[in-house]
Design a protein around this motif. Structure first.
Motif, PDB file in Angstrom:
ATOM      1  N   ALA A 131       0.087 -92.712 -11.308  1.00 23.40           N
ATOM      2  CA  ALA A 131      -1.246 -92.273 -10.888  1.00 23.40           C
ATOM      3  C   ALA A 131      -2.308 -92.737 -11.887  1.00 23.40           C
ATOM      4  O   ALA A 131      -2.093 -92.677 -13.096  1.00 23.40           O
ATOM      5  N   PRO A 132      -3.467 -93.188 -11.398  1.00 28.76           N
ATOM      6  CA  PRO A 132      -4.532 -93.648 -12.300  1.00 28.76           C
ATOM      7  C   PRO A 132      -5.131 -92.504 -13.127  1.00 28.76           C
ATOM      8  O   PRO A 132      -5.628 -92.728 -14.227  1.00 28.76           O
ATOM      9  N   VAL A 136      -6.964 -93.843  -5.646  1.00 25.64           N
ATOM     10  CA  VAL A 136      -6.603 -92.510  -5.164  1.00 25.64           C
ATOM     11  C   VAL A 136      -5.808 -91.810  -6.272  1.00 25.64           C
ATOM     12  O   VAL A 136      -4.867 -92.385  -6.821  1.00 25.64           O
ATOM     13  N   ALA A 137      -6.220 -90.581  -6.602  1.00 21.47           N
ATOM     14  CA  ALA A 137      -5.552 -89.815  -7.649  1.00 21.47           C
ATOM     15  C   ALA A 137      -5.151 -88.444  -7.125  1.00 21.47           C
ATOM     16  O   ALA A 137      -5.825 -87.896  -6.254  1.00 21.47           O
ATOM     17  N   GLY A 139      -2.097 -91.630 -18.815  1.00 25.81           N
ATOM     18  CA  GLY A 139      -3.402 -91.757 -18.171  1.00 25.81           C
ATOM     19  C   GLY A 139      -4.267 -90.528 -18.413  1.00 25.81           C
ATOM     20  O   GLY A 139      -3.911 -89.617 -19.164  1.00 25.81           O
ATOM     21  N   GLN A 140      -5.393 -90.506 -17.746  1.00 25.41           N
ATOM     22  CA  GLN A 140      -6.323 -89.392 -17.898  1.00 25.41           C
ATOM     23  C   GLN A 140      -5.774 -88.135 -17.225  1.00 25.41           C
ATOM     24  O   GLN A 140      -5.313 -88.183 -16.093  1.00 25.41           O
ATOM     25  N   VAL A 141      -5.833 -87.021 -17.943  1.00 26.66           N
ATOM     26  CA  VAL A 141      -5.499 -85.715 -17.384  1.00 26.66           C
ATOM     27  C   VAL A 141      -6.805 -84.928 -17.380  1.00 26.66           C
ATOM     28  O   VAL A 141      -7.386 -84.656 -18.430  1.00 26.66           O
ATOM     29  N   ARG A 142      -7.267 -84.598 -16.181  1.00 28.64           N
ATOM     30  CA  ARG A 142      -8.590 -84.001 -15.997  1.00 28.64           C
ATOM     31  C   ARG A 142      -8.501 -82.556 -15.523  1.00 28.64           C
ATOM     32  O   ARG A 142      -7.791 -82.245 -14.571  1.00 28.64           O
TER      33      ARG A 142
END
Length: 167
Positions: free
Chosen positions: A70-71, A49-50, A100-103
């Motif tokens: 957060a993933p 869950v993000a 982590g990934q920032v989308r």
């Protein structure tokens, strides 16, 4: 009902997206990794869950501390003219050290990708009408940037001055 999958560019290449962006109040499909509004993420934290941050999210130190686990963090661009998400990404990377990934999600256009990447975004969920090949090329629109960013912390004039002194 979950949003349909869009083209995902992550780490400068097209990738399969194993995350589903759920709309407010939508039911989670079994066995899926989901991106949900911040309030829902706070209730259901986990590796699958993000959080989705809206462009008006106030990134306080307390919230940033929560988000470090957060993933991935998705930041919504409700319209391409709303640039508040750039500031959120930059703060996450530079001030709070999020690794982590920032989308970028929402109204993401290819002519913004280069600038988004300089602010800390490393993944982009493209609008359906965007051409993937053009988007990949857009990430390399410029070979040098004058201003510092999350990718280069030193402005161009200082880099050039250092090179002159060394040579």
């Amino acid at each position: 009902m979950p949003e349909q999958h869009r083209t995902l560019i992550a780490d400068r290449r097209v990738q399969d997206d194993d995350w589903v962006l759920l709309e407010e109040g939508a039911e989670r499909p079994a066995g899926t990794r989901v991106i949900v509004p911040l309030a829902a993420w706070r209730e259901a934290r986990g590796e699958d869950v993000a959080p989705l941050l809206t462009s008006d999210t106030e990134l306080t130190p307390e919230l940033a501390e929560e988000l470090l686990d957060a993933p991935l963090i998705a930041i919504d661009f409700p319209k391409f003219t709303d640039g508040r998400g750039y500031s959120i990404a930059r703060l996450l990377r530079e001030r709070y050290g999020y690794g982590g990934q920032v989308r970028a999600v929402g109204d993401v256009l290819i002519d913004q990708l280069f600038y988004m990447s300089r602010c800390g975004f490393d993944a982009f969920s493209l609008r359906e009408d965007q051409i993937v090949e053009d988007a990949l090329h857009a990430l390399d629109s410029f070979s040098l940037s004058y201003q510092p960013g999350t990718d280069t912390t030193e402005p161009l004039f200082r880099r050039r001055m250092r090179e002159r002194q060394a040579g």
